[in-house]
Scaffold this motif. Structure first.
Motif, PDB file in Angstrom:
ATOM      1  N   GLU A 178       0.574   4.601  -7.458  1.00  0.00           N
ATOM      2  CA  GLU A 178      -0.649   4.696  -8.245  1.00  0.00           C
ATOM      3  C   GLU A 178      -0.500   5.717  -9.368  1.00  0.00           C
ATOM      4  N   ARG A 214       0.752  -2.888  -4.740  1.00  0.00           N
ATOM      5  CA  ARG A 214      -0.057  -2.895  -5.963  1.00  0.00           C
ATOM      6  C   ARG A 214      -1.330  -3.720  -5.754  1.00  0.00           C
ATOM      7  N   GLU A 215      -1.196  -4.857  -5.076  1.00  0.00           N
ATOM      8  CA  GLU A 215      -2.367  -5.693  -4.806  1.00  0.00           C
ATOM      9  C   GLU A 215      -3.323  -5.005  -3.839  1.00  0.00           C
ATOM     10  N   GLN A 216      -2.785  -4.284  -2.859  1.00  0.00           N
ATOM     11  CA  GLN A 216      -3.637  -3.549  -1.924  1.00  0.00           C
ATOM     12  C   GLN A 216      -4.410  -2.441  -2.627  1.00  0.00           C
ATOM     13  N   ASP A 245      -5.556  -2.832  -5.595  1.00  0.00           N
ATOM     14  CA  ASP A 245      -6.390  -3.534  -6.589  1.00  0.00           C
ATOM     15  C   ASP A 245      -5.952  -3.233  -8.012  1.00  0.00           C
ATOM     16  N   ILE A 246      -4.647  -3.164  -8.216  1.00  0.00           N
ATOM     17  CA  ILE A 246      -4.079  -2.941  -9.553  1.00  0.00           C
ATOM     18  C   ILE A 246      -3.515  -4.258 -10.050  1.00  0.00           C
ATOM     19  N   PRO A 247      -3.922  -4.748 -11.236  1.00  0.00           N
ATOM     20  CA  PRO A 247      -3.439  -6.043 -11.739  1.00  0.00           C
ATOM     21  C   PRO A 247      -1.979  -5.987 -12.167  1.00  0.00           C
TER      22      PRO A 247
END
Length: 485
Positions: free
Chosen positions: A434, A471-473, A475-477
């Motif tokens: 992140e 990244r999906e966990q 919530d980052i596109p």
């Protein structure tokens, strides 16, 4: 041929009391309070609050009852209705709450909300319309979904008006009335797709160079905009990067779900009530259980006296036997419930204390990168309880810390091995990922394979597909959607 045989089988079953205890353990504070109120209503032998003359040592009703023989009941007339009448108000109804006096007593005000669709109907009253046009407008408003869209073809609406309302019209008339609906607030309501929704909102804005360019982009280059092909847009319009950035900023200020703006203001917000409270005092961690989880309960002295009077009586009949059985049942239930509450408190406390000890470095500093890998078995082994019990505590309980209020299960994570052979928490890797994405050049965001390479340089050798999962966990596109001009 039928054959009978005798087979011994050993099986383990939970008693009803154990099942109820597990249900109590998994309840968060607010649900536990509700369960407590229900039990107080259902069992008149259970009372809340302090009782000056009562102590646990006086609780001998169980032993007394065990000496009774159903064949030699000696009781005088005991009218159970006298003890269950409505003449006396139960004590729990006279108390403002069932939790600690140190906690704030708060009652939420009762608020009456106006629905989203009713608000749109009220706005229609400001327009001068014929009866037929008003009926069409109200039908269109009724077709608006919670997000503010009308996701139906005009022809379908024309057909529905004819079949359900007896209104015979055409697409041109409905389209004209739809333009009136588009004038309602919030801006963008009644749009049939995202493109129309954004255009409606831009048309309500004060015209500027940035707004005009934004309208042209949405109307004529919507596909290039959604795919963030900024170089193509720069070439198409012959503008500077700053001019394009200003236009895109205008678009990003718009609300793609205009109906949610209204719904969000009327939806009742559920506040989180922490089950545990952690404070740091003089470098030491202090854990306390929310006072609402430790109610003051005791067994009704009236019911104990009833049972004692039964023992000392000399008459008996069938009705009295039933009455005494009822009293005993309620007393047993009250005693068990009090014991279950105490066991619940102890289970919650020892579980959270074990988590604090295991994640001591995090709780003392608040640094998420110091969270150790921790699974349910780690805590279950420490406190000598079953994994399912720890899961019940972790999945539904919140803890208030100096760094915020968190769901306990968020402190659990799997382990991965870094390049030095040390086990690290996946939470630590996600935090570093992140940070890397937050510091990237938004004009050239890192793709997943580059993120995997950067994590490897920091000592975390993980695959690209694992990076994509983390990244999906978070919530980052993907990189393309993070790109900015």
């Amino acid at each position: 041929m039928l054959k009978q045989s005798l087979q011994l089988k050993l099986s383990q079953k939970l008693s009803p009391q154990q099942i109820q205890l597990m249900k109590l353990i998994q309840l968060p504070t607010l649900a536990f309070e509700q369960r407590l109120k229900e039990e107080l209503i259902e069992n008149p032998a259970l009372e809340s609050g302090k009782e000056d003359d009562y102590s646990a040592e006086e609780d001998n009703y169980g032993d007394d009852y065990d000496d009774y023989d159903n064949d030699r009941i000696e009781a005088e007339d005991i009218n159970i209705d006298e003890y269950l009448s409505d003449d006396e108000t139960p004590e729990y109804k006279l108390q403002t709450n069932n939790y600690s006096k140190d906690d704030d007593d708060y009652e939420a005000p009762i608020i009456a909300f106006e629905s989203f669709h009713q608000d749109l109907i009220n706005q229609l009253n400001t327009f001068i319309l014929t009866d037929e046009h008003r009926a069409i407008a109200e039908f269109l408003v009724g077709s608006v979904d919670d997000m503010g869209y009308i996701r139906r073809d005009i022809q379908d609406i024309v057909d529905d008006l004819a079949f359900t309302q007896g209104i015979y019209t055409d697409e041109k008339t409905v389209g004209k009335i739809l333009n009136i609906v588009h004038e309602l607030e919030p801006s963008g309501v009644g749009a049939r797709d995202l493109k129309e929704c954004l255009l409606l909102q831009l048309r309500h804005k004060t015209p500027t160079d940035a707004v005009d360019l934004a309208k042209d982009i949405i109307e004529n280059q919507f596909d290039a905009f959604t795919k963030k092909h900024y170089d193509k847009l720069l070439q198409k319009y012959g503008v500077t990067r700053e001019q394009l950035r200003n236009a895109i900023d205008e678009i990003e200020k718009l609300n793609p779900k205009p109906g949610s703006a209204y719904i969000g203001n009327t939806r009742i917000v559920e506040h989180i009530t922490p089950d545990f409270i952690i404070k740091i005092s003089d470098g030491e961690i202090e854990l306390s259980l929310n006072g609402r989880n430790a109610p003051e309960l005791h067994i009704s002295k009236d019911y104990q006296e009833m049972l004692q009077s039964y023992k000392e009586s000399s008459k008996s009949n069938s009705a009295q036997k039933d009455a005494v059985q009822f009293i005993k049942q309620k007393l047993d239930g009250a005693k068990w419930f009090i014991d279950a509450i105490k066991q619940r408190q102890e289970t919650l406390y020892v579980t959270m204390q074990a988590i604090i000890e295991y994640q001591y470095d995090y709780f003392i500093s608040g640094d998420e990168t110091k969270l150790r890998p921790m699974i349910l078995k780690d805590i279950a082994d420490r406190i000598g309880l079953d994994i399912s019990t720890v899961s019940r505590v972790a999945n539904s309980k919140y803890v208030d810390t100096p760094y915020g209020t968190f769901l306990i299960k968020n402190f659990f994570s799997e382990a991965m091995v870094n390049d030095q052979g040390e086990e690290v928490s996946t939470i630590e890797i996600k935090k570093i990922l992140e940070t890397i994405i937050a510091d990237e050049d938004k004009a050239k965001p890192y793709p997943d394979d580059k993120l995997a390479e950067l994590l490897k340089e920091k000592g975390y050798p993980i695959a690209r597909r694992t990076v994509a999962k983390y990244r999906e966990q978070l919530d980052i596109p993907v990189a393309r959607m993070r790109k900015r001009i």
